[in-house]
Write a protein that holds these residues in place. Structure first.
Motif, PDB file in Angstrom:
ATOM      1  N   PHE A   1       0.775  -1.286  -0.124  1.00  0.00           N
ATOM      2  CA  PHE A   1       0.103   0.181  -0.025  1.00  0.00           C
ATOM      3  C   PHE A   1       0.873   1.131   0.083  1.00  0.00           C
ATOM      4  O   PHE A   1       0.634   2.222  -0.934  1.00  0.00           O
ATOM      5  CB  PHE A   1      -0.903   0.075   1.246  1.00  0.00           C
ATOM      6  N   GLU A   2       1.922   1.305   0.760  1.00  0.00           N
ATOM      7  CA  GLU A   2       2.778   2.166   0.937  1.00  0.00           C
ATOM      8  C   GLU A   2       3.524   2.630  -0.371  1.00  0.00           C
ATOM      9  O   GLU A   2       3.595   3.797  -0.941  1.00  0.00           O
ATOM     10  CB  GLU A   2       3.920   2.115   1.918  1.00  0.00           C
ATOM     11  N   LEU A   3       3.948   1.630  -1.138  1.00  0.00           N
ATOM     12  CA  LEU A   3       4.500   1.777  -2.368  1.00  0.00           C
ATOM     13  C   LEU A   3       3.612   2.390  -3.501  1.00  0.00           C
ATOM     14  O   LEU A   3       3.954   3.281  -3.958  1.00  0.00           O
ATOM     15  CB  LEU A   3       4.823   0.411  -2.749  1.00  0.00           C
ATOM     16  N   LEU A   4       2.226   2.000  -3.293  1.00  0.00           N
ATOM     17  CA  LEU A   4       1.218   2.637  -4.162  1.00  0.00           C
ATOM     18  C   LEU A   4       1.149   3.947  -4.032  1.00  0.00           C
ATOM     19  O   LEU A   4       0.762   4.826  -4.845  1.00  0.00           O
ATOM     20  CB  LEU A   4       0.162   1.767  -4.181  1.00  0.00           C
ATOM     21  N   ARG A   5       1.099   4.330  -2.667  1.00  0.00           N
ATOM     22  CA  ARG A   5       1.160   5.822  -2.122  1.00  0.00           C
ATOM     23  C   ARG A   5       2.033   6.548  -2.918  1.00  0.00           C
ATOM     24  O   ARG A   5       1.821   7.639  -3.295  1.00  0.00           O
ATOM     25  CB  ARG A   5       1.069   5.735  -0.487  1.00  0.00           C
ATOM     26  N   ASP A   6       3.206   6.118  -2.877  1.00  0.00           N
ATOM     27  CA  ASP A   6       4.544   6.886  -3.448  1.00  0.00           C
ATOM     28  C   ASP A   6       4.227   6.716  -4.879  1.00  0.00           C
ATOM     29  O   ASP A   6       4.746   7.846  -5.679  1.00  0.00           O
ATOM     30  CB  ASP A   6       5.944   5.937  -3.092  1.00  0.00           C
ATOM     31  N   ILE A   7       4.008   5.549  -5.448  1.00  0.00           N
ATOM     32  CA  ILE A   7       3.755   5.700  -6.987  1.00  0.00           C
ATOM     33  C   ILE A   7       2.631   6.629  -7.547  1.00  0.00           C
ATOM     34  O   ILE A   7       2.771   7.469  -8.452  1.00  0.00           O
ATOM     35  CB  ILE A   7       3.597   4.059  -7.597  1.00  0.00           C
ATOM     36  N   TYR A   8       1.530   6.699  -6.793  1.00  0.00           N
ATOM     37  CA  TYR A   8       0.261   7.687  -7.050  1.00  0.00           C
ATOM     38  C   TYR A   8       0.490   8.900  -6.620  1.00  0.00           C
ATOM     39  O   TYR A   8      -0.238   9.771  -6.705  1.00  0.00           O
ATOM     40  CB  TYR A   8      -0.930   7.222  -6.540  1.00  0.00           C
ATOM     41  N   ALA A   9       1.772   9.059  -5.867  1.00  0.00           N
ATOM     42  CA  ALA A   9       1.913  10.578  -5.152  1.00  0.00           C
ATOM     43  C   ALA A   9       0.716  11.044  -4.368  1.00  0.00           C
ATOM     44  O   ALA A   9       0.251  12.286  -4.463  1.00  0.00           O
ATOM     45  CB  ALA A   9       2.326  11.450  -6.202  1.00  0.00           C
ATOM     46  N   VAL A  10       0.121  10.033  -3.357  1.00  0.00           N
ATOM     47  CA  VAL A  10      -0.953  10.356  -2.466  1.00  0.00           C
ATOM     48  C   VAL A  10      -0.434  11.072  -1.279  1.00  0.00           C
ATOM     49  O   VAL A  10       0.578  10.518  -0.890  1.00  0.00           O
ATOM     50  CB  VAL A  10      -1.733   9.157  -2.225  1.00  0.00           C
ATOM     51  N   PRO A  11      -0.933  12.292  -1.149  1.00  0.00           N
ATOM     52  CA  PRO A  11      -0.326  13.101   0.112  1.00  0.00           C
ATOM     53  C   PRO A  11      -0.487  12.310   1.492  1.00  0.00           C
ATOM     54  O   PRO A  11      -1.601  11.756   1.733  1.00  0.00           O
ATOM     55  CB  PRO A  11      -1.329  14.207   0.286  1.00  0.00           C
TER      56      PRO A  11
ATOM     57  N   ALA B   1      -6.783  -0.836  -5.120  1.00  0.00           N
ATOM     58  CA  ALA B   1      -7.182  -0.063  -6.337  1.00  0.00           C
ATOM     59  C   ALA B   1      -7.989   1.241  -6.054  1.00  0.00           C
ATOM     60  O   ALA B   1      -7.992   2.315  -6.663  1.00  0.00           O
ATOM     61  CB  ALA B   1      -8.212  -0.748  -7.076  1.00  0.00           C
ATOM     62  N   LEU B   2      -7.878   1.582  -4.710  1.00  0.00           N
ATOM     63  CA  LEU B   2      -8.745   2.701  -4.168  1.00  0.00           C
ATOM     64  C   LEU B   2      -8.048   3.508  -3.481  1.00  0.00           C
ATOM     65  O   LEU B   2      -8.397   4.790  -2.960  1.00  0.00           O
ATOM     66  CB  LEU B   2     -10.189   2.452  -3.381  1.00  0.00           C
TER      67      LEU B   2
ATOM     68  N   ARG C   1      -3.621   8.396   4.730  1.00  0.00           N
ATOM     69  CA  ARG C   1      -3.885   7.988   6.030  1.00  0.00           C
ATOM     70  C   ARG C   1      -5.459   7.682   6.337  1.00  0.00           C
ATOM     71  O   ARG C   1      -5.863   6.621   6.764  1.00  0.00           O
ATOM     72  CB  ARG C   1      -3.359   8.748   7.303  1.00  0.00           C
ATOM     73  N   ALA C   2      -6.299   8.876   5.785  1.00  0.00           N
ATOM     74  CA  ALA C   2      -7.560   8.910   5.893  1.00  0.00           C
ATOM     75  C   ALA C   2      -8.383   7.791   5.092  1.00  0.00           C
ATOM     76  O   ALA C   2      -9.003   7.038   5.455  1.00  0.00           O
ATOM     77  CB  ALA C   2      -8.236  10.343   5.489  1.00  0.00           C
ATOM     78  N   THR C   3      -7.769   7.872   3.844  1.00  0.00           N
ATOM     79  CA  THR C   3      -8.416   6.704   2.843  1.00  0.00           C
ATOM     80  C   THR C   3      -8.160   5.302   3.468  1.00  0.00           C
ATOM     81  O   THR C   3      -8.982   4.385   3.493  1.00  0.00           O
ATOM     82  CB  THR C   3      -7.750   6.959   1.367  1.00  0.00           C
ATOM     83  N   LEU C   4      -6.702   4.982   4.071  1.00  0.00           N
ATOM     84  CA  LEU C   4      -6.509   3.733   4.313  1.00  0.00           C
ATOM     85  C   LEU C   4      -7.338   3.353   5.492  1.00  0.00           C
ATOM     86  O   LEU C   4      -7.863   2.307   5.494  1.00  0.00           O
ATOM     87  CB  LEU C   4      -4.962   4.001   4.518  1.00  0.00           C
ATOM     88  N   GLU C   5      -7.485   4.326   6.458  1.00  0.00           N
ATOM     89  CA  GLU C   5      -8.060   3.951   7.813  1.00  0.00           C
ATOM     90  C   GLU C   5      -9.615   3.560   7.260  1.00  0.00           C
ATOM     91  O   GLU C   5     -10.339   2.559   7.686  1.00  0.00           O
ATOM     92  CB  GLU C   5      -8.242   5.255   8.761  1.00  0.00           C
ATOM     93  N   GLU C   6     -10.126   4.423   6.530  1.00  0.00           N
ATOM     94  CA  GLU C   6     -11.705   4.104   5.878  1.00  0.00           C
ATOM     95  C   GLU C   6     -11.811   2.715   5.403  1.00  0.00           C
ATOM     96  O   GLU C   6     -12.535   1.848   5.647  1.00  0.00           O
ATOM     97  CB  GLU C   6     -11.911   5.262   4.926  1.00  0.00           C
ATOM     98  N   LEU C   7     -10.865   2.465   4.351  1.00  0.00           N
ATOM     99  CA  LEU C   7     -10.937   1.239   3.508  1.00  0.00           C
ATOM    100  C   LEU C   7     -10.675  -0.025   4.492  1.00  0.00           C
ATOM    101  O   LEU C   7     -11.074  -1.241   4.519  1.00  0.00           O
ATOM    102  CB  LEU C   7      -9.783   1.220   2.531  1.00  0.00           C
ATOM    103  N   VAL C   8      -9.645   0.404   5.572  1.00  0.00           N
ATOM    104  CA  VAL C   8      -9.410  -0.781   6.630  1.00  0.00           C
ATOM    105  C   VAL C   8     -10.676  -1.159   7.276  1.00  0.00           C
ATOM    106  O   VAL C   8     -10.922  -2.359   7.557  1.00  0.00           O
ATOM    107  CB  VAL C   8      -8.266  -0.376   7.536  1.00  0.00           C
TER     108      VAL C   8
END
Lengths: 278, 338
Positions: B119-129, B170-171, B134-141
């Motif tokens: 997930f963190e790798l995807l965060r870096d690839i998509y350049a998610v702030p 994917a989200l 954090r917020a999205t991940l928490e929601e998805l978790v």
């Protein structure tokens, strides 16, 4: 004006972040394979001893003066054992699997440059064994098997720079090989043909100074001397630091050529891509 | 303005052919034969933001090819496609940052890494702030119940767990459109329900447009307000499930449970589709006879234990649609030959 430059710079750094992340992740994964590293280290040590004996016998059997003396040859041989992974090419196993199974689709769904992503993987794949096996090999060979240190500090520094440039060149060639899989799928053929040729042409098999005189010009022109021979002879002091800038250009120019070829091949492949397995 | 516009999309593949056996292999070396397979034969549709569309068709109908073309992976031979104002295969890099894709049969997670590192790798690839991540991940978790899985290496996940993680992956970059290619394939009943509930929530609460391909008709029935049926590279039907039923067949089914040892049912307005033990399935046309009248007549004549009126299952409807399409093609071919 200055803030603007700083901004562009920080944006450039931001743009590199995805590739750095991929490189880092791959590196960490590859560094996990301890058993493979120990086994590989043992094999390379064993072959190193055999090759040193063969070359010692060769030097003793001839009275002619050689273009490179025996102690230097022995150092050169130990360096080849340490840097084997610079030319021991494999295409990226992950990418190979992705192409065979069609998971490569996911790679195309990333908002980053596909070539850059694969190049970062290739750098990690070269760098990991260099850290895991190359470094210990140099230390062990220095302590026990008469690998001599570089004669001067500038030589040592140039050797380090040349090794980094060789790494970039090696990664550019491996990336091109990986991309060739998009055309052939299995890619075994190329991988069997290319390494032995490169072994001979880079100095991996026999130190390049010992190759026939008429071949020297060609060897210096081809990209492969930049992988092995140039860094090693900087280490040995055969090439003086003042000669290195020209050779660095040679290394970088060929790296650029392979990157351009890889990019072209990749762009063409993506235009006619078929995803395996539906 | 629609979010996705597809007009007359065409794509064909060349497939290398060889005769089986050693001889075929040797001949194949000298002389390659190619067969052209038309995967997309003029596909057109448009989608608005927030739609949840089921895209169904038999294997090889062109479902995956459509998804891969719209998501920018494949380049079509001809036709127009615009998604969120992008031409997917031309502006791929800029475009794919706004979409999420899950191929049910493949994972996008790094096999050797723990889920969270993927997930963190995807965060870096998509350049998610970081904050948004954090917020999205928490929601998805929370929604997908991922907490216990986060530090497990991907290779050790079960298929159902992996699919939940793949959905989250994917989200993470909060895409506006989600393409799901057979997201419930191979999952057990519980996992399927979890995945469906999640998709439904995502669509309703976040307004994410979802395009779903599947062979599982329960997916379609529980999720999709609109169904596109594709066959042989063409869209055969596009509309709601009810509209599809009406188009293909108006018939309804009456399922009758008889007392033991009963005889066969015969009725002028209904035909027996099948009989299994004491259970008989009748089909009838509600235009000719109302269900009430038919039930009354059957109940009066036969020893009925239980009765149930239902629509033919969606599998049946789709199978009929394909058969109609094939017959049409045969007729067309015959007409051409004359």
């Amino acid at each position: 004006m200055r803030t603007r430059t700083a901004e562009t710079l920080s944006r450039d750094v931001q743009a590199l972040k995805p590739y750095a992340a991929i490189l880092n992740a791959r590196l960490l994964t590859l560094l996990q394979y301890r058993a493979a590293a120990i086994a590989g280290f043992g094999t390379q040590l064993f072959w190193g001893l055999i090759r040193v004996s063969i070359f010692t016998a060769f030097f003793r059997s001839s009275n002619r003066s050689q273009p490179i003396n025996l102690p230097d040859t022995i150092s050169y041989l130990w360096l080849t054992q340490a840097m084997l992974t610079m030319v021991m090419w494999r295409t990226d196993a992950d990418v190979t699997a992705m192409i065979r199974t069609g998971t490569v689709s996911y790679e195309m769904l990333r908002p980053v440059d596909l070539y850059g992503m694969w190049y970062a993987r290739a750098v990690a794949a070269r760098l990991a064994p260099m850290l895991l096996r190359g470094l210990p090999m140099i230390i062990i060979a220095s302590v026990f098997f008469s690998l001599r240190p570089p004669p001067t500090l500038p030589n040592a520094i140039c050797w380090l720079i040349a090794t980094c440039a060789a790494l970039l060149l090696s990664a550019a060639i491996t990336t091109l090989l990986t991309i060739s899989l998009l055309y052939t799928i299995s890619g075994d053929g190329l991988l069997r043909i290319v390494p032995p040729i490169v072994f001979a042409l880079s100095g991996m098999l026999v130190p390049l100074p010992l190759m026939p005189g008429w071949l020297q010009g060609t060897l210096r022109f081809l990209p492969f001397s930049g992988l092995i021979d140039v860094p090693f002879r900087l280490y040995l002091g055969h090439i003086s630091p003042s000669e290195y800038p020209a050779l660095l250009c040679h290394q970088l120019l060929w790296t650029f050529v392979f990157i351009a070829a890889g990019r072209y091949a990749l762009d063409r492949a993506l235009q006619r891509m078929v995803v395996q397995g539906g | 303005m629609p979010q996705i516009v597809v007009e007359n999309l065409r794509k064909s593949f060349k497939v290398a052919e060889r005769k089986p056996g050693m001889l075929g292999a040797i001949i194949g070396l000298a002389q390659r034969k190619y067969r052209t397979v038309t995967a997309l034969d003029g596909i057109s549709f448009s989608l608005d933001q927030g739609e949840l569309v089921g895209y169904i068709g038999p294997n090889g109908a062109g479902k995956s090819t459509t998804v891969k073309t719209i998501s920018g992976i494949l380049v079509p031979d001809s036709g127009r496609c615009e998604v969120l104002g992008f031409v997917p295969w031309k502006e791929r890099r800029a475009y794919v940052a706004h979409i999420g894709v899950v191929f049910g049969q493949r994972t996008q997670l790094w096999w050797d890494l723990p889920v969270e590192e993927s997930f963190e790798l995807l965060r870096d690839i998509y350049a998610v702030p970081e904050k948004q991540y954090r917020a999205t991940l928490e929601e998805l978790v929370t929604l997908l119940d991922l907490q216990p899985l986060l530090d497990t290496p991907v290779r050790q996940l079960s298929l159902g767990q992996r699919m939940r993680c793949d959905l989250a992956a994917a989200l993470l970059h909060a895409p506006k459109i989600l393409f799901l290619d057979e997201p419930t394939i191979g999952l057990d009943a519980l996992s399927k329900i979890a995945v469906r509930d999640f998709i439904k929530k995502l669509n309703r609460e976040r307004g994410v447009t979802v395009i779903l391909t599947t062979h599982d008709m329960d997916d379609i029935e529980s999720l999709c307000s609109r169904i596109m049926v594709i066959g042989q590279g063409r869209i055969l039907s596009d509309g709601s499930l009810d509209a599809l039923r009406l188009r293909v067949t108006a018939e309804r089914w009456l399922i009758v449970d008889l007392e033991e040892g009963a005889v066969e049912i015969e009725d002028p307005d209904a035909s027996v589709i099948r009989q299994e033990g004491s259970q008989v399935c009748l089909s009838f046309d509600p235009q000719r006879i109302s269900s009430a009248a038919l039930i009354g007549r059957i109940a009066a004549k036969y020893p009925v234990r239980d009765l149930l009126v239902q629509n033919p299952p969606i599998e049946e409807i789709i199978a009929r649609l394909y058969r109609q399409n094939e017959q049409l093609n045969v007729q067309l071919a015959a007409a051409r030959d004359q």
